[in-house]
Design an enzyme around this catalytic site. Structure first.
Site, PDB file in Angstrom:
ATOM      1  N   SER A 172       0.685  -1.288  -0.183  1.00 13.15           N
ATOM      2  CA  SER A 172      -0.034   0.168  -0.117  1.00 13.15           C
ATOM      3  C   SER A 172       0.903   1.214   0.046  1.00 13.15           C
ATOM      4  O   SER A 172       1.950   1.371   0.958  1.00 13.15           O
ATOM      5  CB  SER A 172      -1.105   0.002   1.338  1.00 13.15           C
ATOM      6  OG  SER A 172      -1.430   1.436   1.605  1.00 13.15           O
ATOM      7  N   GLU A 174       0.045   3.707   1.667  1.00 17.49           N
ATOM      8  CA  GLU A 174       0.329   4.080   3.067  1.00 17.49           C
ATOM      9  C   GLU A 174       1.453   3.962   3.671  1.00 17.49           C
ATOM     10  O   GLU A 174       2.040   4.485   4.577  1.00 17.49           O
ATOM     11  CB  GLU A 174      -0.719   3.377   4.132  1.00 17.49           C
ATOM     12  CG  GLU A 174      -2.124   3.953   4.016  1.00 17.49           C
ATOM     13  CD  GLU A 174      -2.435   5.178   4.375  1.00 17.49           C
ATOM     14  OE1 GLU A 174      -1.976   5.354   5.655  1.00 17.49           O
ATOM     15  OE2 GLU A 174      -2.995   5.897   3.898  1.00 17.49           O
ATOM     16  N   TYR A 196      -1.664   0.040  10.683  1.00 16.49           N
ATOM     17  CA  TYR A 196      -1.797  -0.645   9.493  1.00 16.49           C
ATOM     18  C   TYR A 196      -0.632  -0.740   8.395  1.00 16.49           C
ATOM     19  O   TYR A 196      -0.289  -1.538   7.894  1.00 16.49           O
ATOM     20  CB  TYR A 196      -3.057   0.177   8.699  1.00 16.49           C
ATOM     21  CG  TYR A 196      -3.154  -0.277   7.072  1.00 16.49           C
ATOM     22  CD1 TYR A 196      -4.104  -1.392   6.863  1.00 16.49           C
ATOM     23  CD2 TYR A 196      -2.614   0.451   6.138  1.00 16.49           C
ATOM     24  CE1 TYR A 196      -4.300  -1.760   5.794  1.00 16.49           C
ATOM     25  CE2 TYR A 196      -3.066   0.110   4.846  1.00 16.49           C
ATOM     26  CZ  TYR A 196      -3.545  -0.865   4.570  1.00 16.49           C
ATOM     27  OH  TYR A 196      -4.021  -1.205   3.296  1.00 16.49           O
TER      28      TYR A 196
HETATM   29  P1  NAP Z   1     -11.576  -4.518   1.731  1.00 20.62           P
HETATM   30  O1  NAP Z   1     -12.690  -4.251   0.449  1.00 20.62           O
HETATM   31  O2  NAP Z   1     -11.500  -4.178   2.939  1.00 20.62           O
HETATM   32  O3  NAP Z   1     -11.423  -6.282   1.552  1.00 20.62           O
HETATM   33  C1  NAP Z   1     -10.585  -6.953   2.394  1.00 20.62           C
HETATM   34  C2  NAP Z   1     -10.696  -8.543   2.365  1.00 20.62           C
HETATM   35  O4  NAP Z   1     -10.207  -8.987   3.141  1.00 20.62           O
HETATM   36  C3  NAP Z   1     -12.376  -8.909   2.621  1.00 20.62           C
HETATM   37  O5  NAP Z   1     -12.745  -9.800   1.662  1.00 20.62           O
HETATM   38  C4  NAP Z   1     -12.418  -9.225   4.067  1.00 20.62           C
HETATM   39  O6  NAP Z   1     -13.318 -10.357   4.391  1.00 20.62           O
HETATM   40  C5  NAP Z   1     -10.962 -10.170   4.236  1.00 20.62           C
HETATM   41  N1  NAP Z   1     -10.270 -10.328   5.303  1.00 20.62           N
HETATM   42  C6  NAP Z   1     -10.093  -9.412   6.247  1.00 20.62           C
HETATM   43  N2  NAP Z   1      -9.636 -10.203   7.354  1.00 20.62           N
HETATM   44  C7  NAP Z   1      -9.832 -11.605   6.915  1.00 20.62           C
HETATM   45  C8  NAP Z   1      -9.144 -12.552   7.692  1.00 20.62           C
HETATM   46  N3  NAP Z   1      -8.662 -12.632   8.934  1.00 20.62           N
HETATM   47  N4  NAP Z   1      -8.976 -13.922   6.913  1.00 20.62           N
HETATM   48  C9  NAP Z   1      -9.717 -13.992   5.760  1.00 20.62           C
HETATM   49  N5  NAP Z   1      -9.854 -12.850   5.137  1.00 20.62           N
HETATM   50  C10 NAP Z   1     -10.077 -11.692   5.976  1.00 20.62           C
HETATM   51  O7  NAP Z   1     -10.189  -3.941   0.944  1.00 20.62           O
HETATM   52  P2  NAP Z   1      -9.889  -3.775  -0.441  1.00 20.62           P
HETATM   53  O8  NAP Z   1      -9.873  -2.276  -0.787  1.00 20.62           O
HETATM   54  O9  NAP Z   1     -10.306  -4.685  -1.598  1.00 20.62           O
HETATM   55  O10 NAP Z   1      -8.210  -4.032  -0.616  1.00 20.62           O
HETATM   56  C11 NAP Z   1      -7.719  -5.204  -0.746  1.00 20.62           C
HETATM   57  C12 NAP Z   1      -6.281  -5.295  -0.257  1.00 20.62           C
HETATM   58  O11 NAP Z   1      -5.524  -4.495  -0.825  1.00 20.62           O
HETATM   59  C13 NAP Z   1      -6.042  -5.210   1.174  1.00 20.62           C
HETATM   60  O12 NAP Z   1      -5.026  -5.948   1.688  1.00 20.62           O
HETATM   61  C14 NAP Z   1      -5.722  -3.661   1.144  1.00 20.62           C
HETATM   62  O13 NAP Z   1      -5.112  -3.363   2.591  1.00 20.62           O
HETATM   63  C15 NAP Z   1      -5.068  -3.292   0.179  1.00 20.62           C
HETATM   64  N6  NAP Z   1      -4.830  -1.974  -0.429  1.00 20.62           N
HETATM   65  C16 NAP Z   1      -5.953  -1.277  -0.572  1.00 20.62           C
HETATM   66  C17 NAP Z   1      -6.213  -0.240  -1.327  1.00 20.62           C
HETATM   67  C18 NAP Z   1      -7.371   0.501  -1.687  1.00 20.62           C
HETATM   68  O14 NAP Z   1      -7.164   1.511  -2.090  1.00 20.62           O
HETATM   69  N7  NAP Z   1      -8.378  -0.252  -1.692  1.00 20.62           N
HETATM   70  C19 NAP Z   1      -4.713   0.414  -1.696  1.00 20.62           C
HETATM   71  C20 NAP Z   1      -3.708  -0.231  -1.365  1.00 20.62           C
HETATM   72  C21 NAP Z   1      -3.685  -1.648  -0.490  1.00 20.62           C
HETATM   73  P3  NAP Z   1     -14.859  -9.814   4.683  1.00 20.62           P
HETATM   74  O15 NAP Z   1     -15.506  -9.388   3.567  1.00 20.62           O
HETATM   75  O16 NAP Z   1     -15.336 -10.863   5.423  1.00 20.62           O
HETATM   76  O17 NAP Z   1     -14.585  -8.663   5.610  1.00 20.62           O
HETATM   77  O1  G4F Z   2     -10.580   6.726   2.568  1.00 15.20           O
HETATM   78  P1  G4F Z   2      -9.597   6.690   3.758  1.00 15.20           P
HETATM   79  O2  G4F Z   2     -10.058   6.065   4.888  1.00 15.20           O
HETATM   80  O3  G4F Z   2      -8.312   5.906   3.043  1.00 15.20           O
HETATM   81  P2  G4F Z   2      -6.818   5.805   3.649  1.00 15.20           P
HETATM   82  O4  G4F Z   2      -6.541   5.981   5.014  1.00 15.20           O
HETATM   83  O5  G4F Z   2      -6.049   6.545   2.571  1.00 15.20           O
HETATM   84  O6  G4F Z   2      -6.315   4.244   3.350  1.00 15.20           O
HETATM   85  C1  G4F Z   2      -7.260   3.507   1.987  1.00 15.20           C
HETATM   86  O7  G4F Z   2      -5.946   3.836   1.159  1.00 15.20           O
HETATM   87  C2  G4F Z   2      -4.780   2.945   1.457  1.00 15.20           C
HETATM   88  C3  G4F Z   2      -3.916   3.384   0.221  1.00 15.20           C
HETATM   89  O8  G4F Z   2      -3.152   4.493   0.414  1.00 15.20           O
HETATM   90  C4  G4F Z   2      -5.111   1.428   1.545  1.00 15.20           C
HETATM   91  F1  G4F Z   2      -3.807   0.818   1.971  1.00 15.20           F
HETATM   92  C5  G4F Z   2      -5.777   1.507   2.862  1.00 15.20           C
HETATM   93  O9  G4F Z   2      -6.584  -0.028   2.897  1.00 15.20           O
HETATM   94  C6  G4F Z   2      -7.244   2.078   2.425  1.00 15.20           C
HETATM   95  O10 G4F Z   2      -7.925   1.579   1.191  1.00 15.20           O
HETATM   96  O11 G4F Z   2      -9.168   8.102   4.090  1.00 15.20           O
HETATM   97  C7  G4F Z   2      -8.514   8.878   3.156  1.00 15.20           C
HETATM   98  C8  G4F Z   2      -8.389  10.385   3.875  1.00 15.20           C
HETATM   99  C9  G4F Z   2      -7.486  10.204   5.171  1.00 15.20           C
HETATM  100  O12 G4F Z   2      -6.312  11.224   4.967  1.00 15.20           O
HETATM  101  C10 G4F Z   2      -8.486  10.712   6.008  1.00 15.20           C
HETATM  102  O13 G4F Z   2      -7.923  11.210   7.358  1.00 15.20           O
HETATM  103  O14 G4F Z   2      -9.701  10.864   4.075  1.00 15.20           O
HETATM  104  C11 G4F Z   2      -9.460  11.234   5.310  1.00 15.20           C
HETATM  105  N1  G4F Z   2     -10.819  11.465   6.081  1.00 15.20           N
HETATM  106  C12 G4F Z   2     -11.429  12.662   6.357  1.00 15.20           C
HETATM  107  N2  G4F Z   2     -12.450  12.493   6.966  1.00 15.20           N
HETATM  108  C13 G4F Z   2     -11.498  10.296   6.406  1.00 15.20           C
HETATM  109  C14 G4F Z   2     -12.802  11.002   6.886  1.00 15.20           C
HETATM  110  N3  G4F Z   2     -11.604   9.191   6.170  1.00 15.20           N
HETATM  111  C15 G4F Z   2     -12.341   8.452   6.482  1.00 15.20           C
HETATM  112  N4  G4F Z   2     -12.371   6.871   6.434  1.00 15.20           N
HETATM  113  N5  G4F Z   2     -13.566   8.950   7.209  1.00 15.20           N
HETATM  114  C16 G4F Z   2     -13.899  10.186   7.340  1.00 15.20           C
HETATM  115  O15 G4F Z   2     -14.740  10.664   7.956  1.00 15.20           O
END
Ligand code: NAP
Ligand code: G4F
Length: 392
Positions: A172, A174, A196
């Site tokens: 990520s 992050e 995280y």
């Molecule tokens: P998400 O929608 O939160 O999906 C997470 C998945 O992990 C869900 O299927 C969840 O199952 C499963 N999970 C959580 N805990 C588990 C466990 N203990 N055993 C088995 N499965 C488990 O996340 P996403 O946005 O698709 O992201 C996919 C991956 O990319 C994650 O690793 C995230 O950290 C990473 N990532 C995401 C972003 C982004 O912007 N979306 C960016 C960079 C990296 P349930 O459905 O049962 O909750």
């Molecule tokens: O949407 P966010 O919660 O995403 P964040 O923290 O960037 O993390 C996501 O992206 C990562 C990749 O860089 C992934 F690895 C991670 O799994 C996840 O998918 O927050 C984005 C921004 C933050 O700066 C947060 O402080 O939005 C700001 N924010 C402001 N108000 C908020 C809120 N975020 C959330 N969730 N809720 C609020 O009310």
């Protein structure tokens, strides 16, 4: 609309030994089944952890369209958690079924070994995680168990089973945290700012180390934020599009957010899963930044969203410090040139298109909610409180 998806059992469902093969119709069907089993045997097999999440569902769709047989690990829950893949699922008895689900959890190494041995995947995509950064401050140990130790459990299972499987790790942006350089690329030093991100960093280095130590074809995708109509509702983009569309239809009057000044490089999840596949299908394993190369603040996301609905967000949005993070990531901006050069990957959906796509989808949901509210209590208050006690 959740319903039951059958899990477990043999990954290919019931076998095709049919005692009545002599009648022509059944023999024909048996031949189709046999052909299907041959196709299944010949097609590539992928195993996805986190298949029920946003990315898992898009990746499963993408791989099925490429004729893969897809296996997913789903954790057992007392309510259904398979909504996002409902449209892809067929009963395993259906001869055309190509998606198979297995109960499992990344904390259970023995179970992972068993699934790997049974499935023998060509490619493993490790997408599961406790993926919410704010929540990781409340649950740092749990987050580490899944996001860090879960990965090593899976890598160890691959090493033990000696499978020649290729491995994708969902790393990520992050990990750049308090970014020491902008834009961020594969050489930018990491500076994690949350439990995280620390856990993801552990998995990043383990993936790289298993590549170098054991010659496993293991890749890190360092993905910047990617969103979609399937995004979890407590991430900021979806929280905004959900609330704005509900406000437009009179279902909600206010939206509480945290830091509005943070900036993110937001892309479309559907584009990003293609990059995962490209990494595992390249000639050599490596690590790649996947991003759009554009950054926008939360305020800009609000501007875009509310403008589509002809609303002024300043009238509805309030800042609530409960959504602030103990340590914030102020600015993320990725440089995806290596992926463009080497994998020929580029994002297709622009920021504007992404916001529009999410608003359109949430407007359809809000319209359905509106209809139900009107039907249940005509003339009564239409306010349906949502997520009032949500900590994230
Ligand atoms: P998400 O929608 O939160 O999906 C997470 C998945 O992990 C869900 O299927 C969840 O199952 C499963 N999970 C959580 N805990 C588990 C466990 N203990 N055993 C088995 N499965 C488990 O996340 P996403 O946005 O698709 O992201 C996919 C991956 O990319 C994650 O690793 C995230 O950290 C990473 N990532 C995401 C972003 C982004 O912007 N979306 C960016 C960079 C990296 P349930 O459905 O049962 O909750
Ligand atoms: O949407 P966010 O919660 O995403 P964040 O923290 O960037 O993390 C996501 O992206 C990562 C990749 O860089 C992934 F690895 C991670 O799994 C996840 O998918 O927050 C984005 C921004 C933050 O700066 C947060 O402080 O939005 C700001 N924010 C402001 N108000 C908020 C809120 N975020 C959330 N969730 N809720 C609020 O009310």
């Amino acid at each position: 609309m959740a319903n039951a998806i059958a899990l477990g059992g043999h990954p290919f469902g019931q076998q095709t030994h049919d005692r009545h093969m002599s009648t022509p119709a059944i023999a024909g069907r048996a031949r189709i089944k046999r052909d299907h089993m041959t196709n299944i045997r010949d097609s590539k097999k992928a195993l996805i952890t986190g298949i029920t999440g946003q990315d898992g569902s898009y990746l499963a769709e993408f791989l099925l369209a490429k004729d893969y047989t897809v296996h997913g690990i789903v954790r057992r829950s007392s309510t259904f958690n398979t909504d996002r893949i409902e449209h892809l699922y067929r009963d395993p008895h259906d001869p055309n079924a190509r998606l198979f689900l297995h109960f499992g959890d990344l904390t259970d190494g023995t179970g992972l070994r068993e699934i790997l041995t049974r499935v023998q995947p060509d490619e493993v995509y490790n997408l599961d995680a406790q993926s919410h950064v704010r929540v990781s401050f409340d649950q740092p140990v749990y987050t580490s168990q899944i996001n860090a130790l879960g990965t090593i459990n899976l890598l160890e299972a691959i090493r033990d089973t000696h499978l020649p499987t290729r491995f994708y790790q969902a790393s990520s942006s992050e990990m750049y945290g308090k970014a020491v350089q902008t834009p961020q690329n594969e050489s930018t030093p990491f500076y994690p700012r949350s439990p995280y991100a620390c856990a993801k960093l552990y998995s990043f280095w383990q993936t790289l180390n298993y590549r170098e130590a054991y010659n496993i074809f293991a890749c890190n995708g360092i993905l910047f934020n990617h969103e979609s109509p399937r995004r979890g509702e407590t991430f900021v983009t979806r929280k905004i599009t959900r609330a704005a569309t509900r406000i437009a239809l009179g279902l909600q009057h206010e939206l509480f957010l945290g830091n509005l000044d943070a900036k993110r490089d937001w892309g479309f999840a559907g584009d990003y899963v293609q990059a995962m596949w490209l990494m595992l299908n390249h000639s050599t394993p490596d690590d790649y930044v996947i991003a759009t190369g554009e950054t926008h603040s939360i305020r800009e996301f609000l501007d875009q969203t509310f403008a589509i609905l002809n609303l002024d967000w300043q009238k509805y949005v309030h800042v609530d410090p409960r959504y602030f993070r103990p340590t914030e990531v102020d600015l993320l901006l990725g440089d995806p040139s290596k992926a463009r050069r080497t994998l020929h990957w580029k994002p297709r959906v622009s920021f504007k298109q992404l916001v529009k796509m999410m608003v359109d989808s949430d407007l359809a949901i809000a319209n359905r909610e509106r209809l139900i509210a009107d039907h249940e209590k005509p003339g009564a208050s239409t306010l349906i409180p949502r997520g009032a006690s949500s900590p994230d």
